[in-house]
Scaffold this motif. Structure first.
Motif, PDB file in Angstrom:
ATOM      1  N   THR A   1      35.503 -28.795  -5.254  1.00 14.30           N
ATOM      2  CA  THR A   1      34.994 -27.455  -5.563  1.00 14.30           C
ATOM      3  C   THR A   1      35.263 -27.098  -7.020  1.00 14.30           C
ATOM      4  O   THR A   1      34.413 -26.493  -7.677  1.00 14.30           O
ATOM      5  CB  THR A   1      35.588 -26.376  -4.640  1.00 14.30           C
TER       6      THR A   1
ATOM      7  N   ASN B   1      32.184 -26.552  -9.529  1.00 11.83           N
ATOM      8  CA  ASN B   1      32.077 -25.222 -10.116  1.00 11.83           C
ATOM      9  C   ASN B   1      31.995 -25.294 -11.640  1.00 11.83           C
ATOM     10  O   ASN B   1      31.243 -24.535 -12.256  1.00 11.83           O
ATOM     11  CB  ASN B   1      33.254 -24.352  -9.682  1.00 11.83           C
TER      12      ASN B   1
ATOM     13  N   ASN C   1      28.386 -26.202 -12.435  1.00  8.34           N
ATOM     14  CA  ASN C   1      27.346 -25.565 -11.620  1.00  8.34           C
ATOM     15  C   ASN C   1      26.588 -26.553 -10.746  1.00  8.34           C
ATOM     16  O   ASN C   1      25.368 -26.467 -10.607  1.00  8.34           O
ATOM     17  CB  ASN C   1      26.375 -24.764 -12.496  1.00  8.34           C
TER      18      ASN C   1
ATOM     19  N   HIS D   1      25.730 -26.840  -7.642  1.00  5.76           N
ATOM     20  CA  HIS D   1      25.721 -25.901  -6.533  1.00  5.76           C
ATOM     21  C   HIS D   1      25.785 -26.582  -5.170  1.00  5.76           C
ATOM     22  O   HIS D   1      26.478 -26.102  -4.275  1.00  5.76           O
ATOM     23  CB  HIS D   1      24.473 -25.019  -6.610  1.00  5.76           C
TER      24      HIS D   1
ATOM     25  N   PHE E   1      29.283 -27.889  -4.515  1.00  2.00           N
ATOM     26  CA  PHE E   1      30.190 -26.749  -4.361  1.00  2.00           C
ATOM     27  C   PHE E   1      30.023 -26.118  -2.988  1.00  2.00           C
ATOM     28  O   PHE E   1      31.006 -25.876  -2.275  1.00  2.00           O
ATOM     29  CB  PHE E   1      29.958 -25.699  -5.450  1.00  2.00           C
ATOM     30  N   ILE E   2      28.785 -25.847  -2.601  1.00  2.40           N
ATOM     31  CA  ILE E   2      28.524 -25.188  -1.315  1.00  2.40           C
ATOM     32  C   ILE E   2      29.019 -26.051  -0.163  1.00  2.40           C
ATOM     33  O   ILE E   2      29.705 -25.559   0.751  1.00  2.40           O
ATOM     34  CB  ILE E   2      27.032 -24.847  -1.182  1.00  2.40           C
TER      35      ILE E   2
ATOM     36  N   LEU F   1      32.344 -17.502  -0.405  1.00  2.00           N
ATOM     37  CA  LEU F   1      31.983 -18.073  -1.710  1.00  2.00           C
ATOM     38  C   LEU F   1      30.767 -18.994  -1.577  1.00  2.00           C
ATOM     39  O   LEU F   1      29.852 -18.954  -2.401  1.00  2.00           O
ATOM     40  CB  LEU F   1      33.150 -18.864  -2.305  1.00  2.00           C
TER      41      LEU F   1
ATOM     42  N   ASP G   1      27.654 -16.857  -0.860  1.00  2.00           N
ATOM     43  CA  ASP G   1      27.265 -16.114  -2.072  1.00  2.00           C
ATOM     44  C   ASP G   1      26.591 -17.036  -3.082  1.00  2.00           C
ATOM     45  O   ASP G   1      25.594 -16.656  -3.715  1.00  2.00           O
ATOM     46  CB  ASP G   1      28.476 -15.446  -2.722  1.00  2.00           C
ATOM     47  N   ARG G   2      27.130 -18.238  -3.233  1.00  2.00           N
ATOM     48  CA  ARG G   2      26.532 -19.199  -4.167  1.00  2.00           C
ATOM     49  C   ARG G   2      25.133 -19.576  -3.693  1.00  2.00           C
ATOM     50  O   ARG G   2      24.204 -19.659  -4.490  1.00  2.00           O
ATOM     51  CB  ARG G   2      27.421 -20.435  -4.280  1.00  2.00           C
TER      52      ARG G   2
ATOM     53  N   VAL H   1      21.714 -19.053  -5.845  1.00  2.00           N
ATOM     54  CA  VAL H   1      20.855 -20.197  -6.161  1.00  2.00           C
ATOM     55  C   VAL H   1      19.445 -19.956  -5.646  1.00  2.00           C
ATOM     56  O   VAL H   1      18.463 -20.213  -6.354  1.00  2.00           O
ATOM     57  CB  VAL H   1      21.440 -21.505  -5.573  1.00  2.00           C
TER      58      VAL H   1
END
Length: 125
Positions: free
Chosen positions: A53, A57, A60, A62, A65-66, A91, A94-95, A99
């Motif tokens: 993560t 992060n 970016n 995404h 991260f997700i 988190l 929200d990401r 996106v």
């Protein structure tokens, strides 16, 4: 002046390569976490998820991260650490929302044009 432009191109190339390596490392850490967790090695899996993560992060990335944040949130949920779990799961969601909005904004003109063309009457030759 010409050498400066060559150097800037070279520096961009090196930065792009470095960024790609970091993104690959984030994905590798995520995959390692899954493997550790499959074998019941929770501490090692958790460490890899934190690293995944963090790296994702930074650049970016995404998708990584997700995926890693959801996996970490699930891990925390199973450990009955519900507040921390909620934090990571939120988190991730929200990401995803951000996106999706960015993608919608980027593609809005193109999508509208496609819809317009599909709805436009065609005249036979």
């Amino acid at each position: 002046m010409h050498n400066v432009n060559k150097n800037n191109g070279w520096e961009r190339s090196v930065m792009q390569h470095t960024n790609e390596q970091i993104i690959q490392q984030a994905n590798t850490e995520f995959l390692k976490a899954l493997r550790y967790l499959d074998y019941g090695k929770v501490k090692q899996g958790e460490a890899c998820l934190k690293e995944a993560t963090h790296l994702a992060n930074l650049l970016n990335d995404h998708i990584t991260f997700i995926r890693a944040a959801i996996c970490y949130g699930e891990l925390l949920w199973h450990a009955e650490k519900y507040d921390a779990s909620d934090h990571w799961l939120q988190l991730a969601l929200d990401r995803l929302t951000a996106v999706q909005q960015d993608i919608n904004d980027l593609l809005d003109v193109d999508v509208q044009r496609a819809r317009s063309l599909l709805n436009h009457q065609r005249h036979p030759l």
